[in-house]
Write a protein that holds these residues in place. Structure first.
Motif, PDB file in Angstrom:
ATOM      1  N   UNK A 125     -21.905   2.752 -29.611  1.00 26.59           N
ATOM      2  CA  UNK A 125     -22.565   2.348 -28.358  1.00 26.59           C
ATOM      3  C   UNK A 125     -21.972   3.065 -27.141  1.00 26.59           C
ATOM      4  N   UNK A 126     -20.690   3.451 -27.230  1.00 26.85           N
ATOM      5  CA  UNK A 126     -20.038   4.064 -26.068  1.00 26.85           C
ATOM      6  C   UNK A 126     -20.727   5.356 -25.623  1.00 26.85           C
ATOM      7  N   UNK A 127     -21.539   5.947 -26.489  1.00 27.75           N
ATOM      8  CA  UNK A 127     -22.247   7.178 -26.100  1.00 27.75           C
ATOM      9  C   UNK A 127     -23.710   6.941 -25.725  1.00 27.75           C
ATOM     10  N   UNK A 128     -24.114   5.679 -25.650  1.00 26.04           N
ATOM     11  CA  UNK A 128     -25.470   5.394 -25.167  1.00 26.04           C
ATOM     12  C   UNK A 128     -25.590   5.834 -23.704  1.00 26.04           C
ATOM     13  N   UNK A 129     -26.795   6.284 -23.338  1.00 26.42           N
ATOM     14  CA  UNK A 129     -26.994   6.804 -21.968  1.00 26.42           C
ATOM     15  C   UNK A 129     -26.536   5.830 -20.894  1.00 26.42           C
ATOM     16  N   UNK A 130     -26.969   4.570 -21.042  1.00 28.66           N
ATOM     17  CA  UNK A 130     -26.665   3.554 -20.030  1.00 28.66           C
ATOM     18  C   UNK A 130     -25.161   3.352 -19.873  1.00 28.66           C
ATOM     19  N   UNK A 131     -24.434   3.476 -20.956  1.00 26.71           N
ATOM     20  CA  UNK A 131     -22.979   3.286 -20.913  1.00 26.71           C
ATOM     21  C   UNK A 131     -22.323   4.523 -20.299  1.00 26.71           C
TER      22      UNK A 131
END
Ligand code: SF4
Length: 269
Positions: A39-45
């Protein structure tokens, strides 16, 4: 650690994930902070430019929005809780977003699938035991994985107790061994500890494109044997061919209902 508020205009999002046709994530970010978290590489993050594991956004008016949506959306089959965050954040006590959301799902008789690596879910048996389509995945692993790669998760012992409590109460619970790291995850030990406490065990292989691999590499710098398996397609594939058979053989002693999730190496590298 930073706790921030975020305005949102909806609580449920449609998804193609097979576990449910809607997802619900009352928090964005995660204070557990696992190095292997995708998840740490999701755009929003990424847009937040904040250090992974050191912040969480609490979604404002989440429960009110959820109730409105549960009243108006007619095609909800099952809701996946926690597709991009640990739902039982250490601040859940303060905000109660998860338990309030589950109580609403119960009120509207909508089943859920919940993914967690914290033991707290077992404190809410009376709230979660309302549909035989509810499904709870609790992540377990060898303690070394927690110590090496998870900032603020609870000890494996407590997670196993939670699994046992749900299983004894006849809830659909799955012990999810993930991610399985070659030479670190001790399957014999985990199978032994889980004996009699659960019937379904799923195993997800770690893949070097999961999470922050440069950090993981640094932490494993004295374990070239592991890095060799992870960084070479042929070794990785042959490791898993053998390991899968070995695990199936060991499982003859335990008879767990087993499932493996091993991502094709080529789909990443
Ligand atoms: S607990 Fe789950 S969501 Fe949180 S960092 Fe770990 S893997 Fe990611």
């Amino acid at each position: 650690m930073e706790i921030l508020l975020q305005k949102v205009d909806k609580a449920l999002a449609k998804t193609g994930i097979p576990l449910g046709n809607y997802v619900l994530n009352p928090y964005k970010g995660c204070l557990v902070g696992c190095d292997y978290c995708y998840v740490q590489y999701n755009k929003g993050i990424q847009k937040t430019k904040k250090e992974w594991g050191e912040f969480v956004f609490v979604k404002e008016k989440f429960v009110e929005l959820l109730e409105k949506e549960l009243m108006s959306i007619k095609d909800i089959d099952r809701v996946l809780i926690g597709s991009t965050t640990e739902v039982f954040q250490i601040l859940e006590d303060k905000f109660n977003l998860i338990i309030s959301s589950i109580r609403l799902l119960k009120k509207y008789n909508v089943p859920f699938v919940l993914l967690t690596k914290q033991p707290f879910v077992a404190d809410y048996i009376q709230d979660i035991d309302y549909s035989n389509r509810n499904l709870i995945y609790i992540t377990v692993n060898s303690e070394i994985i927690r110590k090496l790669f998870e900032k603020r998760s609870f000890p494996m012992e407590e997670r196993i107790e939670a699994i046992n409590k749900l299983f004894k109460n006849k809830l659909n619970v799955i012990a999810y061994i993930g991610p399985f790291f070659p030479e670190l995850t001790d399957i014999n030990e985990i199978f032994e500890i889980l004996q009699g406490k659960v019937s379904k065990v799923y195993i997800e292989a770690y893949h070097p494109k999961m999470g922050n691999f440069s950090l993981i590499k640094r932490k494993l710098e004295d374990r070239q044997d592991i890095l060799d398996i992870l960084m070479d397609k042929h070794r990785y594939v042959s490791y898993w061919e053998k390991k899968k058979m070995e695990i199936e053989e060991i499982n003859k002693l335990y008879n767990y209902e087993l499932k493996f999730f091993i991502t094709q190496y080529d789909s990443y590298y």
